[in-house]
Design a protein around this motif. Structure first.
Motif, mmCIF file in Angstrom:
data_model
loop_
_atom_site.group_PDB
_atom_site.id
_atom_site.type_symbol
_atom_site.label_atom_id
_atom_site.label_comp_id
_atom_site.label_asym_id
_atom_site.label_seq_id
_atom_site.Cartn_x
_atom_site.Cartn_y
_atom_site.Cartn_z
ATOM 1 N N VAL A 34 -72.504 -7.611 42.900
ATOM 2 C CA VAL A 34 -71.267 -8.086 43.530
ATOM 3 C C VAL A 34 -71.572 -8.583 44.937
ATOM 4 N N ILE A 35 -70.827 -9.592 45.358
ATOM 5 C CA ILE A 35 -70.904 -10.101 46.729
ATOM 6 C C ILE A 35 -69.479 -10.325 47.211
ATOM 7 N N ALA B 298 -61.295 -0.388 55.364
ATOM 8 C CA ALA B 298 -61.823 0.328 54.199
ATOM 9 C C ALA B 298 -61.616 -0.451 52.910
ATOM 10 N N GLU B 299 -60.588 -1.267 52.861
ATOM 11 C CA GLU B 299 -60.241 -1.950 51.614
ATOM 12 C C GLU B 299 -61.375 -2.808 51.069
ATOM 13 N N ILE B 300 -62.115 -3.495 51.940
ATOM 14 C CA ILE B 300 -63.167 -4.386 51.428
ATOM 15 C C ILE B 300 -64.323 -3.576 50.823
ATOM 16 N N PHE B 301 -64.586 -2.399 51.364
ATOM 17 C CA PHE B 301 -65.586 -1.506 50.779
ATOM 18 C C PHE B 301 -65.088 -0.969 49.432
ATOM 19 N N GLN B 302 -63.814 -0.610 49.393
ATOM 20 C CA GLN B 302 -63.229 -0.058 48.171
ATOM 21 C C GLN B 302 -63.206 -1.101 47.053
ATOM 22 N N ARG B 303 -62.953 -2.355 47.406
ATOM 23 C CA ARG B 303 -62.978 -3.415 46.397
ATOM 24 C C ARG B 303 -64.357 -3.543 45.779
ATOM 25 N N THR C 30 -64.894 -0.708 43.406
ATOM 26 C CA THR C 30 -64.091 -0.897 42.196
ATOM 27 C C THR C 30 -64.761 -1.881 41.249
ATOM 28 N N ARG C 31 -65.274 -2.974 41.781
ATOM 29 C CA ARG C 31 -65.917 -3.984 40.942
ATOM 30 C C ARG C 31 -67.225 -3.475 40.335
#
Length: 223
Positions: free
Chosen positions: A137-138, A151-156, A159-160
């Protein structure tokens, strides 16, 4: 159990300081017909000063250069386009980059990049390093519309990859965007030591070279 390792790009995988210096030096050489009234050292030094380690948009950098050096026959837009298309040819990796990625893939880790920046430009930089195929993922902030240290971008990314924070490690050089951002997302964080920042006490581990990462991950697995 560590299943996934996520990385910052600039200052972690990409030696941005060396890349910028190499690029701006060759830009002067390529466009010397329009820049010959400027000493190369002055052009290179002033660009690096204005760039401020990537914290200033390049449109502003080139507008200032054109004004200060009274560049004629070439607009700041042309210089900016040259930067956007040619920088990828001058991407300098940190030592042991490919060897480290190969080892982690062989050991079965999922790999990702989480970087702030413009989508097309950062994609070109990753391609310039020749490392795209190592990553599952990138995530690039412009495309995600969310930036580190949120935190959301790390969590995304997790999740992926279908992993939890307890299974994940983040490697980066920026104390706030990378280390504190990852910690807020409940990940373990490895700080890649940088001369630009003071020591980061919040990191779970500190490295000087990318080659140290596999051993650190083994130590995490034992905890």
């Amino acid at each position: 159990m560590v299943k996934a390792v996520l990385f910052d790009l600039d200052g972690t995988l990409l030696d941005r300081d060396a890349s910028i210096e190499q690029f701006i030096t060759t830009q002067y050489d390529r466009l010397t017909a329009h820049l010959s009234h400027i000493l190369k050292i002055d052009y290179v030094t002033r660009f690096i000063e204005l760039d401020n380690r990537g914290h200033v948009w390049k449109d502003k950098v080139y507008q200032t250069l054109v004004a200060e050096f009274e560049i004629e026959g070439m607009s700041w837009q042309t210089l900016l386009e040259d930067y956007e298309t040619q920088f990828q040819l001058h991407c300098v990796p940190f030592d042991f980059l490919v060897e480290m990625l190969k080892m982690l893939k062989q050991q079965g880790y999922l790999l990702g990049i989480v970087t702030n920046g413009l989508g097309q430009f950062q994609t070109r930089s990753i391609e310039g390093l020749g490392i795209r195929d190592y990553f599952d993922v990138i995530l690039i902030s412009e495309l995600e519309q969310v930036r580190k240290p949120q935190a959301e971008i790390f969590q995304r990314a997790m999740t992926r990859l279908d992993v939890s924070a307890s299974d994940s490690v983040f490697v980066g050089d920026h104390p706030e965007a990378d280390i504190m951002g990852a910690k807020r997302a409940k990940m373990r964080a490895i700080w890649k030591r940088s001369l630009h920042w003071l020591e980061v006490n919040e990191a779970d581990a500190i490295i000087n070279e990318l080659s140290e990462i596999p051993l650190i991950l083994e130590q995490f697995r034992g905890n």
